[in-house]
Scaffold this motif. Structure first.
Motif, PDB file in Angstrom:
ATOM      1  N   LEU A 282       5.462 -13.063  -5.219  1.00  0.00           N
ATOM      2  CA  LEU A 282       5.882 -13.161  -3.498  1.00  0.00           C
ATOM      3  C   LEU A 282       6.134 -11.680  -3.113  1.00  0.00           C
ATOM      4  CD1 LEU A 282       6.146 -14.807  -1.134  1.00  0.00           C
ATOM      5  CD2 LEU A 282       8.584 -15.167  -1.942  1.00  0.00           C
ATOM      6  N   HIS A 283       6.687 -10.893  -3.987  1.00  0.00           N
ATOM      7  CA  HIS A 283       6.891  -9.517  -3.478  1.00  0.00           C
ATOM      8  C   HIS A 283       5.811  -8.698  -3.370  1.00  0.00           C
ATOM      9  CE1 HIS A 283      10.158  -6.653  -2.818  1.00  0.00           C
ATOM     10  NE2 HIS A 283       9.301  -5.701  -3.299  1.00  0.00           N
ATOM     11  N   GLU A 284       4.805  -8.973  -4.296  1.00  0.00           N
ATOM     12  CA  GLU A 284       3.670  -8.303  -4.351  1.00  0.00           C
ATOM     13  C   GLU A 284       2.816  -8.735  -3.049  1.00  0.00           C
ATOM     14  OE1 GLU A 284       1.788  -9.346  -7.936  1.00  0.00           O
ATOM     15  OE2 GLU A 284       2.945  -8.138  -9.055  1.00  0.00           O
ATOM     16  N   ARG A 285       2.866 -10.028  -2.478  1.00  0.00           N
ATOM     17  CA  ARG A 285       2.307 -10.398  -1.440  1.00  0.00           C
ATOM     18  C   ARG A 285       2.968  -9.562  -0.221  1.00  0.00           C
ATOM     19  NH1 ARG A 285      -2.428 -11.395  -2.549  1.00  0.00           N
ATOM     20  NH2 ARG A 285      -2.691 -11.526  -0.329  1.00  0.00           N
ATOM     21  N   PHE A 286       4.093  -9.255  -0.411  1.00  0.00           N
ATOM     22  CA  PHE A 286       4.587  -8.470   0.971  1.00  0.00           C
ATOM     23  C   PHE A 286       4.598  -7.095   0.757  1.00  0.00           C
ATOM     24  CE2 PHE A 286       6.402 -12.572   2.242  1.00  0.00           C
ATOM     25  CZ  PHE A 286       6.929 -12.198   3.553  1.00  0.00           C
ATOM     26  N   GLU A 287       4.292  -6.526  -0.446  1.00  0.00           N
ATOM     27  CA  GLU A 287       3.856  -5.230  -0.561  1.00  0.00           C
ATOM     28  C   GLU A 287       2.380  -4.942   0.177  1.00  0.00           C
ATOM     29  OE1 GLU A 287       4.128  -3.312  -4.506  1.00  0.00           O
ATOM     30  OE2 GLU A 287       5.412  -5.222  -5.068  1.00  0.00           O
ATOM     31  N   ILE A 288       1.573  -5.948  -0.045  1.00  0.00           N
ATOM     32  CA  ILE A 288       0.399  -5.922   0.581  1.00  0.00           C
ATOM     33  C   ILE A 288       0.570  -5.967   2.050  1.00  0.00           C
ATOM     34  CG2 ILE A 288      -1.956  -7.085   1.077  1.00  0.00           C
ATOM     35  CD1 ILE A 288      -1.424  -8.017  -1.736  1.00  0.00           C
ATOM     36  N   LYS A 289       1.379  -6.827   2.818  1.00  0.00           N
ATOM     37  CA  LYS A 289       1.827  -6.869   4.138  1.00  0.00           C
ATOM     38  C   LYS A 289       2.400  -5.540   4.492  1.00  0.00           C
ATOM     39  CE  LYS A 289       3.319 -11.928   4.298  1.00  0.00           C
ATOM     40  NZ  LYS A 289       1.996 -12.108   5.169  1.00  0.00           N
ATOM     41  N   ASP A 290       3.148  -4.746   3.749  1.00  0.00           N
ATOM     42  CA  ASP A 290       3.576  -3.683   4.265  1.00  0.00           C
ATOM     43  C   ASP A 290       2.592  -2.630   4.325  1.00  0.00           C
ATOM     44  OD1 ASP A 290       6.090  -2.308   5.104  1.00  0.00           O
ATOM     45  OD2 ASP A 290       6.370  -1.297   2.879  1.00  0.00           O
ATOM     46  N   LYS A 291       1.606  -2.586   3.280  1.00  0.00           N
ATOM     47  CA  LYS A 291       0.558  -1.602   3.282  1.00  0.00           C
ATOM     48  C   LYS A 291      -0.352  -1.635   4.770  1.00  0.00           C
ATOM     49  CE  LYS A 291       0.609  -0.924  -1.674  1.00  0.00           C
ATOM     50  NZ  LYS A 291      -0.023  -1.003  -3.026  1.00  0.00           N
ATOM     51  N   LEU A 292      -0.648  -3.100   5.246  1.00  0.00           N
ATOM     52  CA  LEU A 292      -1.401  -3.347   6.177  1.00  0.00           C
ATOM     53  C   LEU A 292      -0.250  -2.931   7.230  1.00  0.00           C
ATOM     54  CD1 LEU A 292      -2.533  -7.128   5.292  1.00  0.00           C
ATOM     55  CD2 LEU A 292      -3.853  -5.121   5.514  1.00  0.00           C
ATOM     56  N   LEU A 293       0.663  -3.041   7.464  1.00  0.00           N
ATOM     57  CA  LEU A 293       1.543  -2.741   8.729  1.00  0.00           C
ATOM     58  C   LEU A 293       1.609  -1.081   8.843  1.00  0.00           C
ATOM     59  CD1 LEU A 293       4.049  -5.441   8.539  1.00  0.00           C
ATOM     60  CD2 LEU A 293       2.109  -5.229  10.396  1.00  0.00           C
ATOM     61  N   ILE A 294       1.824  -0.490   7.789  1.00  0.00           N
ATOM     62  CA  ILE A 294       1.929   0.838   7.724  1.00  0.00           C
ATOM     63  C   ILE A 294       0.390   1.337   7.885  1.00  0.00           C
ATOM     64  CG2 ILE A 294       1.760   2.860   6.189  1.00  0.00           C
ATOM     65  CD1 ILE A 294       3.750   1.725   4.364  1.00  0.00           C
ATOM     66  N   GLU A 295      -0.558   1.112   7.768  1.00  0.00           N
ATOM     67  CA  GLU A 295      -1.933   1.315   8.244  1.00  0.00           C
ATOM     68  C   GLU A 295      -2.011   0.910   9.737  1.00  0.00           C
ATOM     69  OE1 GLU A 295      -5.935   2.814   8.052  1.00  0.00           O
ATOM     70  OE2 GLU A 295      -4.213   2.806   6.527  1.00  0.00           O
ATOM     71  N   PHE A 296      -1.554  -0.043  10.130  1.00  0.00           N
ATOM     72  CA  PHE A 296      -1.564  -0.680  11.519  1.00  0.00           C
ATOM     73  C   PHE A 296      -0.747   0.164  12.455  1.00  0.00           C
ATOM     74  CE2 PHE A 296      -0.090  -2.929  15.282  1.00  0.00           C
ATOM     75  CZ  PHE A 296      -1.423  -3.811  15.475  1.00  0.00           C
ATOM     76  N   TYR A 297       0.334   0.460  12.128  1.00  0.00           N
ATOM     77  CA  TYR A 297       1.603   1.469  12.786  1.00  0.00           C
ATOM     78  C   TYR A 297       1.402   3.089  12.740  1.00  0.00           C
ATOM     79  CZ  TYR A 297       3.792  -3.124  13.935  1.00  0.00           C
ATOM     80  OH  TYR A 297       4.151  -4.282  14.183  1.00  0.00           O
ATOM     81  N   GLU A 298       1.085   3.401  11.533  1.00  0.00           N
ATOM     82  CA  GLU A 298       1.062   4.804  11.267  1.00  0.00           C
ATOM     83  C   GLU A 298      -0.211   5.697  10.960  1.00  0.00           C
ATOM     84  OE1 GLU A 298       4.124   5.142   8.359  1.00  0.00           O
ATOM     85  OE2 GLU A 298       5.545   3.917   8.944  1.00  0.00           O
TER      86      GLU A 298
END
Length: 365
Positions: A282-298
């Motif tokens: 589950l944490h790995e899935r949220f790491e993937i989310k975090d990378k997607l959102l970093i790309e989206f916002y930054e």
């Protein structure tokens, strides 16, 4: 005078939708209550099948306002199946609109009536809605040590036994990611460090309890998990700092132009069964989310900002999916309010429905 008129006009942008959605609640509650009474001696599965159809009507009306009325552009990414499945929907959590995003996905699979939520315990006291969500298959949970695993398992097992279609929505973060409350974010990151897990930037550290219980209880009934990442366009300031996601009021005031929704379907067989391994998964899935959102916002390239790093497509909800429900519920409500008897029934439903509902969920707790 002019400023007052402008502010009044602005307020109507959300007051009208809110009035209709809340105003039709007693009508819906009465229809459901009548069916609940009639189905008392019928099999549970039959009750839930009709209940799902009733729920589809109400939530379709809600989607009329959140999609058709606001004119928001919904951009989908990933591999959303077109068929109905028994699924657990896991998503990042930023605001109250996140609950509506689950409906937006489900309606595109003709599965809107199957949506059921894992909710914070305090929401069970919402007038009318709190009781109904529980009756529709929703599960109220408390955090940390007060989490009642047995109660959640029992409710899920009853629904599996009745062969009820499941579209179970869980927000594993447990609370909203809000940049204006840095203490929550800091505590979440400290917890990750303590657990020797990677620290996340744009999501909170997920908690595994509810997800584990749901997957473990329904493992032979589930088809898949939908891992959903949501980003609201326009939630970064001029300095590149992330802002609070829109509230329902902001959203209905048409302050969100685009929603970006990334869906990854994960087959049930690809998810570890042991809780200790599922926690890491589950944490790995949220790491993937975090990378997607970093790309989206930054993203350094302005052309790549405000979009996920894959091709998406705009998905518009057809009026035929939402307008008939709006006309039906608002028409029935208006008809009820036109007579003195109807008005009394309407008011009594709000009062006694709320009191009985609060008493019911308190006793069940």
């Amino acid at each position: 005078m002019l400023l007052s008129l402008v502010l009044h006009t602005y307020s109507l942008r959300y007051l009208l939708p809110a009035a209709v959605m809340l105003g039709t609640a007693p009508t819906y509650f009465l229809a459901w209550g009548l069916w609940r009474a009639l189905s008392a001696v019928l099999p549970a599965r039959l009750y839930h099948e009709v209940d799902d159809r009733l729920y589809t009507v109400y939530q379709s009306m809600v989607l009329f306002f959140f999609e058709n009325y606001t004119g928001v552009e919904v951009i989908l990414y990933g591999d959303l199946p077109k068929i109905k499945e028994n699924v657990i929907y896991l998503s990042n959590h930023q605001c109250t609109v996140d609950w509506i995003i689950a409906d937006m996905i489900a309606v595109r699979q003709n599965a809107l009536g199957h949506v059921r939520y894992v909710l914070k315990d305090g929401l069970k006291f919402l007038p009318l809605y709190g009781w109904y969500f529980s009756q529709h298959g929703g599960i109220y949970v408390k955090r940390s040590a007060k989490f009642n695993e047995r109660a959640m398992r029992d409710k899920l097992l009853a629904q599996v036994k009745a062969r009820i279609s499941m579209y179970l929505v869980i927000f594993p973060e447990g609370t909203r990611y809000n940049p204006e409350i840095p203490k929550v974010i800091a505590n979440s990151q400290a917890f990750a460090a303590k657990e020797e897990l990677p620290v996340l930037k744009h999501v909170l550290t997920p908690r595994v309890k509810a997800t584990y219980v749901a997957i473990d209880t329904m493992k032979d009934y589930l088809d898949a998990v939908y891992d959903v990442t949501v980003a609201y366009e326009g939630t970064v300031d001029q300095n590149g700092q992330r802002k609070t996601a829109p509230s329902m009021t902001d959203f209905l005031c048409k302050e969100c132009r685009k929603i970006h929704i990334y869906v990854e379907r994960i087959d049930r067989r690809d998810i570890p069964e042991e809780q200790i391994f599922m926690k890491r998964w589950l944490h790995e899935r949220f790491e993937i989310k975090d990378k997607l959102l970093i790309e989206f916002y930054e993203a350094k390239d302005p052309e790549r900002r405000n979009k996920f790093p894959t091709n998406g497509f705009s998905s518009k909800l057809r009026l035929i999916k939402s307008l008939p429900s709006l006309l039906l519920l608002s028409g029935l409500t208006a008809s009820m309010l036109m007579t003195e008897t109807g008005r009394k029934l309407y008011v009594n439903t709000w009062i006694y429905g709320t009191l009985i509902g609060c008493l019911w969920v308190s006793i069940k707790a």
